[in-house]
Design a protein around this motif. Structure first.
Motif, short mmCIF file in Angstrom:
data_model
loop_
_atom_site.label_atom_id
_atom_site.label_comp_id
_atom_site.label_asym_id
_atom_site.label_seq_id
_atom_site.Cartn_x
_atom_site.Cartn_y
_atom_site.Cartn_z
N PHE A 1 0.82 -1.22 0.00
CA PHE A 1 0.00 0.00 0.00
C PHE A 1 0.86 1.26 0.00
CE2 PHE A 1 0.91 0.40 4.46
CZ PHE A 1 0.99 -0.92 4.89
N ILE A 2 2.17 1.11 -0.17
CA ILE A 2 3.05 2.27 -0.18
C ILE A 2 3.55 2.49 -1.60
CG2 ILE A 2 5.28 3.15 0.64
CD1 ILE A 2 3.14 3.07 2.79
N ASP A 3 3.49 3.74 -2.03
CA ASP A 3 3.97 4.08 -3.37
C ASP A 3 5.43 4.50 -3.24
OD1 ASP A 3 4.45 5.05 -5.85
OD2 ASP A 3 3.28 6.88 -5.57
N LYS A 4 6.32 3.58 -3.60
CA LYS A 4 7.75 3.80 -3.36
C LYS A 4 8.28 4.99 -4.15
CE LYS A 4 10.50 0.39 -4.60
NZ LYS A 4 11.72 0.56 -5.38
N ASP A 5 7.74 5.22 -5.35
CA ASP A 5 8.28 6.26 -6.22
C ASP A 5 7.63 7.62 -6.02
OD1 ASP A 5 9.77 4.17 -7.39
OD2 ASP A 5 7.99 3.62 -8.53
N LEU A 6 6.67 7.70 -5.11
CA LEU A 6 5.96 8.96 -4.81
C LEU A 6 5.45 9.62 -6.10
CD1 LEU A 6 8.27 10.52 -2.08
CD2 LEU A 6 6.27 9.11 -1.76
N LYS A 7 4.71 8.86 -6.89
CA LYS A 7 4.17 9.41 -8.15
C LYS A 7 3.04 10.38 -7.86
CE LYS A 7 3.49 5.38 -10.20
NZ LYS A 7 4.36 4.37 -9.59
N SER B 1 2.69 7.41 2.09
CA SER B 1 3.90 6.96 1.40
C SER B 1 5.04 7.94 1.62
CB SER B 1 3.64 6.84 -0.10
OG SER B 1 2.61 5.93 -0.33
N LYS B 2 4.69 9.24 1.58
CA LYS B 2 5.74 10.25 1.79
C LYS B 2 6.40 10.05 3.14
CE LYS B 2 4.00 14.44 0.96
NZ LYS B 2 3.81 15.80 0.48
N LEU B 3 5.59 9.86 4.18
CA LEU B 3 6.15 9.69 5.52
C LEU B 3 6.99 8.42 5.61
CD1 LEU B 3 3.25 10.71 7.88
CD2 LEU B 3 5.25 12.01 7.25
N VAL B 4 6.48 7.34 5.02
CA VAL B 4 7.18 6.06 5.15
C VAL B 4 8.49 6.07 4.37
CG1 VAL B 4 7.03 3.62 4.54
CG2 VAL B 4 5.12 4.73 5.65
N VAL B 5 8.44 6.61 3.15
CA VAL B 5 9.64 6.59 2.32
C VAL B 5 10.74 7.46 2.92
CG1 VAL B 5 10.53 7.27 0.05
CG2 VAL B 5 8.40 6.01 0.21
N THR B 6 10.34 8.57 3.58
CA THR B 6 11.35 9.48 4.12
C THR B 6 11.78 9.12 5.54
OG1 THR B 6 9.57 10.93 4.78
CG2 THR B 6 10.67 11.46 2.72
#
Lengths: 302, 299
Positions: free
Chosen positions: B28-34, B73-78
C-alpha cells in the motif's frame, strides 16, 4: 562573597556569549553575483581582513550616529524596533516564568501525592507525556482546536486580552511540566529522611510536612533550574509567535535575520535589531540567574 | 511486563526500524511517490473527475497532497533518511562531547575551562536560535559540504552539555575505592578507560543518548518551522533565478514545505509530519526512561 563571585562569573560568561553572537551577526553577507555564460554564480569567500574592517566601520558609524543603524522601515531606528518588539513579548515571558514556576510546583506536589495512590498514572505519566510532545506539535493542536472550535477567541489578535493571555498560557505549558518533574523528583528524594520521620512523629499533618518541610528544602534545587526554564520559554515563544504571526521579540529576531531560500540573507538584513534583541535576552537571562543564585542563597544557606 | 516503558519503547523502535527497512516495499506504499494529477471517483453512482488533494480513502489512507502524492507513502519513504539524520547528529554530538568530558574529568585545566564556557554559552540562547544564526551564515549556505557542516553545527550547539555530564560522572567515579585500586595497581590510562570508565558509564550514556535523539528531532522540527534546511544546493529554478533546493527529503522538509498552511487554518498536511516526529520523540524518551529503570535494577 561566594555569591558575588558566582554572580560575576555569570555576568562575564553572558557578556562573552553575547560578544560571540555579535561577531556572528556582523559576518559580511554580500554575495558577489556574476554571470558565467548564462548561469548566475557567486564566489563567496570569507576574508578575515575584510571582516575586521567591516566590524570596525560598523561600530565607528554606530558611535558617530548614536544608533546601530536603521531598519527595513524608513525612519525607524533599530533601537526603536527592538524596544517595541521586546516590549510586546516581555510581559508574556515574565508571566510564563511565574505561571510555570507556581503551577509547576503545584503539579509536582500533586504528582508526588498521586504516586502514593492508585491514580499514579495520572500524575507522573501526564507530566512525562506533555514533556515528550514537541512544542511545535502541541501549539499546532492548540491552534487547530481554538480556530475550529472556539471562534469566540481571536487567535491571531495583536491587541486586546487575547494578545497577552493566549501566548502566556501557551508558552507556559511546557515549563509547568518541566518544573513539575523536578519538584516531584526532589520530593521523592527526601522520602524516608530523618527530619521527615521526625516531623511525622510529631503528628504534623501531611500538608504541613509536604509544604513546610519537604518543599522548603527542595526549593533550592528547583530554583537552580530557573535559567533553564527561561531558555525553554524563549524557544516556545518563537513557535507561538511564529504560528500567530505576532510581531514579538522572537518573531522580530527571525524577521531581522531576513532568511530566504533565494540568496540566504536578503537585502533587509538588520544586524542592529538582532544585536539589541539578543542583548535583551542576555540581560533577561542574567537577571534570572541572579534571582536564582540569591534565592538559593536565601533558602539554602548551606 | 514490569518495565512498561522499555517494552513500549522497544516495540515502537522495532516498528520504526521495520518502517525504515521494509516500509517502502509494502503493497500500500507508493515507493516512487508518483503524483496523480486527476482521478475518476464513483460518486452517487456516477464516475466523477476529481482533482487533488484527495480525501482519505482505501487508496490513500491519509489522503494525498496538493499534487496527488500519497501522504502516508511520503512519511514512510522518508522515515529512513530522517532517522539516520537524527542518529548522525546525535552520534556526532557524543563523539565530540564524550572525549572532551573524559579529558576534563579532573575538573581543572584548559579542557575543563573550555567545556564549562561552551556549555554556559550555548545554554543562554535556545538551541534553535543558535543553530539558525549559524546555519544562515553565507559560508555554510554556499559550502559544498553543507550537510556535513550542518550536522557539525547542530551537534556542537549541545555538545558542551554532553561533555559536562560525562565530566561529572567521571569525576564522581574517580573518588570511588575501586578506581583508587585500579590506579594503585598501576594500570595504564588506556586500560583504565577500557575496563573501568566505559563499563561503568555506558548505561547512563546510552540513556542520555536516547533522550538526546528526541531533542535532536525536536530541534530539526523547530528549524523546519522557520524554513531552514540542512542539506541544499543553489540551483537555477527559473530564468536567472537561483534558489536553495533541498537535496534531502525527510519529515522536516515535508513540514517546512507546508508550513504556510498554518496561517490559513489548514492543518492536514502539517499535522502528519509533526505527528511522526512526535512519535519518534516519544519512542526515544520511552526507551531512555525504560533503559534507566533497567540499568538501575541491575546496578
Amino acid at each position: 562573597m561566594r555569591l558575588r563571585t558566582q554572580m560575576l562569573k555569570t555576568t562575564v560568561t553572558s557578556l562573552l556569549a553575547f560578544m560571540f553572537i555579535v561577531l556572528i551577526v556582523l559576518v559580511p553577507r554580500d554575495l558577489n553575483l556574476s554571470l558565467d555564460g548564462n548561469l548566475v554564480v557567486t564566489n563567496y569567500s570569507f576574508d578575515l581582513g575584510q571582516y575586521v574592517t567591516y566590524i570596525r566601520d560598523y561600530f565607528a558609524s554606530a558611535v558617530q550616529n548614536g544608533t546601530l543603524g536603521g531598519t527595513r522601515y524608513i525612519g525607524q531606528s533599530s533601537e526603536a524596533a527592538a524596544f517595541e518588539a521586546v516590549g510586546k513579548s516581555l510581559l508574556v515571558i515574565v508571566s510564563a516564568l511565574l505561571i510555570g514556576f507556581v503551577l509547576g510546583i503545584l503539579k509536582g506536589v500533586l504528582d508526588y501525592k498521586l504516586s502514593k495512590t492508585k491514580f499514579s498514572v495520572l500524575g507522573h505519566w501526564t507530566t512525562w507525556l506533555f514533556q515528550s510532545i514537541p512544542d511545535f506539535f502541541l501549539m499546532l493542536i492548540a491552534q487547530w482546536v481554538l480556530i475550529k472550535h472556539v471562534p469566540a477567541i481571536r487567535y491571531f489578535a495583536v491587541d486586546g486580552w487575547e494578545a497577552f493571555v493566549l501566548p502566556s498560557l501557551l508558552v507556559s505549558i511546557y515549563p509547568i511540566f518541566f518544573i513539575a518533574r523536578i519538584t516531584s523528583a526532589s520530593l521523592l528524594a527526601q522520602e524516608g529522611k530523618l527530619y521527615i520521620l521526625l516531623a511525622k512523629a510529631k503528628g504534623l499533618s501531611d500538608r504541613k510536612v509536604v509544604y513546610k518541610h519537604m518543599l522548603r528544602n527542595g526549593i533550592a534545587t528547583i530554583l537552580t533550574h530557573l535559567p533553564g526554564l527561561l531558555v525553554f520559554i524563549l524557544s516556545n515563544l518563537l513557535v507561538v509567535e511564529y504560528y500567530r504571526n505576532y510581531p514579538g521579540a522572537a518573531w522580530r529576531l527571525f524577521q531581522a535575520l531576513d532568511f530566504n531560500t533565494f540568496s540566504g540573507t536578503g537585502g533587509n538584513y538588520e544586524p542592529g535589531v538582532i544585536i539589541y534583541i539578543a542583548f535583551s535576552f542576555m540581560v533577561l537571562f542574567m537577571i534570572v540567574q541572579w534571582i536564582s543564585h540569591s534565592a538559593r542563597k536565601y533558602f539554602d544557606p548551606r | 511486563m514490569k518495565n512498561f516503558p522499555l517494552w513500549i519503547g522497544g516495540i515502537l523502535l522495532a516498528f520504526f526500524v521495520f518502517v525504515m527497512l521494509a516500509g517502502p516495499y509494502m503493497p500500500f506504499i507508493d515507493k516512487d511517490l508518483k503524483n496523480e494529477p486527476s482521478r475518476w471517483v464513483m460518486k452517487d453512482g456516477k464516475q466523477k473527475l476529481t482533482l487533488p488533494p484527495y480525501k482519505p480513502s482505501s487508496k490513500n489512507w491519509l489522503g494525498s497532497d496538493k499534487r496527488g502524492v500519497d501522504n502516508l507513502s511520503k512519511l514512510v519513504v522518508t522515515a529512513k533518511d530522517t532517522i539516520l539524520l537524527v542518529l548522525a547528529i546525535t552520534a556526532a554530538r557524543y563523539a565530540i562531547g564524550v572525549p572532551l568530558g573524559l579529558i576534563a574529568r579532573k575538573k581543572k585545566g584548559f579542557t575543563h575551562q573550555f567545556i564549562t564556557f561552551w556549555n554556559q554559552m550555548c545554554s543562554y540562547l535556545p538551541p534553535v536560535f543558535a543553530s539558525a544564526l549559524l546555519l544562515a551564515l553565507p559560508f555554510f549556505l554556499f559550502s559544498q559540504q553543507r550537510m556535513g557542516w550542518a550536522i557539525l553545527i547542530l551537534a556542537s550547539v549541545e555538545a558542551g552539555r554532553v561533555a559536562i555530564t560525562i565530566q561529572q560522572q567521571a569525576h564522581k567515579m574517580a573518588s570511588e575505592p575501586y578506581m583508587e585500586a585500579g590506579t594503585a595497581l598501576g594500570l595504564r590510562t588506556r586500560t583504565l578507560t577500557k575496563n573501568y570508565y566505559i563499563p561503568v558509564m555506558f548505561p547512563e550514556v546510552i540513556v542520555n543518548f536516547c533522550l538526546d535523539m528526541g531533542k535532536v528531532m525536536l530541534l530539526l522540527g523547530q528549524l523546519a518551522i522557520v524554513n531552514i534546511f540542512l542539506g541544499h544546493e543553489w540551483k537555477e529554478v527559473n530564468y536567472y533565478v537561483m534558489e536553495f533546493v533541498e537535496t534531502g527529503y525527510n519529515w522536516a522538509t515535508i513540514l517546512s514545505k507546508n508550513r504556510a498552511d498554518i496561517w490559513l487554518g489548514k492543518f492536514q498536511f502539517v499535522v502528519y509530519p509533526a505527528f511522526a516526529m512526535m512519535l519518534l520523540i516519544i519512542t526515544f524518551n520511552l526507551l531512555g526512561e525504560g533503559l534507566r529503570r533497567r540499568f538501575q535494577v541491575k546496578g
